[in-house]
Design a protein around this motif. Structure first.
Motif, PDB file in Angstrom:
ATOM      1  N   MET A 219      29.613  -8.111 -72.758  1.00 39.44           N
ATOM      2  CA  MET A 219      28.882  -8.420 -74.119  1.00 39.44           C
ATOM      3  C   MET A 219      29.493  -7.393 -75.211  1.00 39.44           C
ATOM      4  O   MET A 219      29.757  -7.841 -76.238  1.00 39.44           O
ATOM      5  CB  MET A 219      27.372  -8.420 -74.014  1.00 39.44           C
ATOM      6  N   GLN A 220      29.547  -6.235 -74.907  1.00 39.02           N
ATOM      7  CA  GLN A 220      30.267  -5.123 -75.457  1.00 39.02           C
ATOM      8  C   GLN A 220      31.508  -5.372 -75.932  1.00 39.02           C
ATOM      9  O   GLN A 220      31.855  -5.052 -77.130  1.00 39.02           O
ATOM     10  CB  GLN A 220      30.206  -3.655 -74.898  1.00 39.02           C
ATOM     11  N   GLN A 221      32.271  -6.031 -75.164  1.00 35.69           N
ATOM     12  CA  GLN A 221      33.534  -6.499 -75.425  1.00 35.69           C
ATOM     13  C   GLN A 221      33.688  -7.632 -76.299  1.00 35.69           C
ATOM     14  O   GLN A 221      34.368  -7.316 -77.359  1.00 35.69           O
ATOM     15  CB  GLN A 221      34.368  -6.883 -74.163  1.00 35.69           C
ATOM     16  N   GLN A 222      32.726  -8.532 -76.225  1.00 32.52           N
ATOM     17  CA  GLN A 222      32.753  -9.597 -77.236  1.00 32.52           C
ATOM     18  C   GLN A 222      32.200  -9.218 -78.644  1.00 32.52           C
ATOM     19  O   GLN A 222      32.739  -9.517 -79.664  1.00 32.52           O
ATOM     20  CB  GLN A 222      31.559 -10.739 -76.729  1.00 32.52           C
ATOM     21  N   LYS A 223      31.296  -8.195 -78.725  1.00 33.43           N
ATOM     22  CA  LYS A 223      30.954  -7.564 -79.920  1.00 33.43           C
ATOM     23  C   LYS A 223      31.975  -6.838 -80.750  1.00 33.43           C
ATOM     24  O   LYS A 223      32.078  -6.766 -81.857  1.00 33.43           O
ATOM     25  CB  LYS A 223      29.604  -6.726 -79.643  1.00 33.43           C
ATOM     26  N   MET A 224      32.902  -6.116 -79.954  1.00 27.92           N
ATOM     27  CA  MET A 224      33.987  -5.448 -80.489  1.00 27.92           C
ATOM     28  C   MET A 224      35.053  -6.503 -81.074  1.00 27.92           C
ATOM     29  O   MET A 224      35.420  -6.280 -82.115  1.00 27.92           O
ATOM     30  CB  MET A 224      34.576  -4.669 -79.421  1.00 27.92           C
TER      31      MET A 224
END
Length: 421
Positions: free
Chosen positions: A211-216
């Motif tokens: 999820m953090q990767q997608q947010k980035m």
């Protein structure tokens, strides 16, 4: 550049042929040398490619959801083997193999689209360089160079020199204004598409590095498009803006009709589905039955929104079946009474009425002969001895009971010793 284009002629030739076929159709409506004819040909190329990629898009959705499900297990493997990268990779591959998941499946539409994007770039670059390519001959080349989209030539770029823009019968101001607007729209559409995915269609109950990767990526991708967009010809910007708009609309449809379990979109969808099923008493189509079937099959593993959906059906007097259908629940919380009224629960048990304190302590409140709370059935009675010696008989029959005196202990009393005379 010509050498690279010749190496990829197997894809540039089909792309140029499709554009020419669409151009012949739109050219008869808007004129062969207009920007509408060539611009709509590029838009139609995008639509045709995206229709062909729908199966890959469905596979991408399934792969993305599978990856989201595996994130907790992947995190455990990373923590367990954080000092052994080789073992970590082996366990990851083993996990993918056991679950049938492929991380590259989520990138299939982009990877499949890349050759067409590359081919279109070379077709438009050849038009700007006054070179024939594929099935575009000199006549079509001249027609394409005359085509302008809002005053900007089809093959012009933001970084072109004034001389090159003037050779395409346009002004540098028109080219830069049109390309700047298209780059902004392209970046905004990309940002909104990614933001829509993160805010509505992501399982909020699982916090993972994915999820953090997608947010980035939600912030990185628009910047990448803006940086590289200044080197794209106007025709390529039309292509990329169209495919972004298509992706945004396609994703909106998926989020609305087939959301990710545990996401806010699923909560909204199940709320709409619950209202419809409660109103009509049945599911509408195969897709809704499949969703209800999947929720029933989860059992105790249902998330908050799915439990709320099942409870809502029960309150409406309905029950979801294992095959996805919905039937009337005869034993549900909302049962139909004989008089037509609806009862939501069993009647409450009535407590006996409490008597006043005066009646509880009054001897008159009870029938004669019945013991009161202070009456002891087995207490011995104090009787005077009769004229004859021997055991003293109690005054009265065995059914007569004496009353306890105030101050005495409750329970059987020990007889008093006779007084000495």
């Amino acid at each position: 550049m010509d050498t690279i284009a010749s190496l990829f002629s197997f894809i540039t030739t089909p792309v140029s042929w499709v554009i020419v076929q669409f151009h012949s159709v739109y050219g008869s409506l808007f004129g062969p040398d207009t920007g509408w004819a060539w611009g709509l040909s590029i838009v139609s190329l995008v639509i045709l490619i995206r229709i062909c990629l729908i199966p890959l898009f469905v596979k991408q959705i399934k792969a993305t959801r599978a990856m989201q499900t595996l994130q907790p297990e992947m995190k455990k493997i990373q923590e367990r083997y954080k000092n052994d990268k080789q073992r970590q990779s082996e366990e990851m591959m083993k996990l993918y193999k056991e679950t049938g998941t492929n991380p590259l499946s989520s990138c299939l539409p982009i990877l499949a689209q890349s050759p067409f994007f590359f081919a279109l770039y070379h077709v438009l670059n050849s038009i700007a360089s006054n070179d024939t390519i594929g099935v575009i001959n000199e006549r079509l080349l001249e027609s394409a160079q005359k085509a302008h989209i809002f005053g900007a030539p089809l093959a012009a770029k933001f970084t072109d020199s004034p001389e090159k823009v003037e050779a395409l019968n346009s002004s540098l101001t028109d080219v830069r204004v049109v390309t700047a607007i298209m780059i902004v729209l392209m970046s905004l559409s990309q940002f909104y598409t990614q933001r829509q995915l993160m805010t509505k269609n992501v399982d909020t109950t699982v916090k993972t590095p994915f999820m953090q990767q997608q947010k980035m990526l939600m912030y990185v991708f628009p910047v990448i498009f803006a940086v590289f967009g200044i080197n794209f010809p106007v025709g390529v910007l039309v292509y990329w803006l169209t495919t972004n708009v298509w992706t945004m609309g396609q994703q909106m449809y998926v989020i609305h009709n087939n959301p990710t379990p545990g996401s806010k979109a699923q909560a909204a969808y199940l709320e709409r589905l619950s209202k419809h099923v409660a109103k009509h008493g049945k599911t509408r189509n195969r897709r809704e039955r499949a969703i209800v079937k999947a929720i029933v099959a989860k059992g105790r593993d249902r998330n908050e929104y799915e439990r709320k959906f099942i409870n809502g059906l029960n309150k409406a007097g309905l029950a979801a079946q294992t095959d996805g259908t919905v039937v009337k629940n005869e034993n549900g919380a909302a049962a139909q009474a004989e008089d037509g009224t609806t009862t939501t629960a069993a009647p409450k048990r009535q407590q006996p009425k409490r008597q006043p304190k005066s009646k509880r302590h009054s001897g008159a409140a009870k029938p004669a002969g019945e013991p009161t709370s202070l009456t002891k059935a087995d207490d011995p009675q104090d009787a005077k001895p009769s004229g004859s010696k021997g055991n003293a008989k109690p005054a009265g029959n065995g059914s007569t009971r004496s009353r306890a005196q105030s101050g005495q202990r409750k329970g059987p009393q020990r007889p008093k010793s006779p007084s000495k005379k």
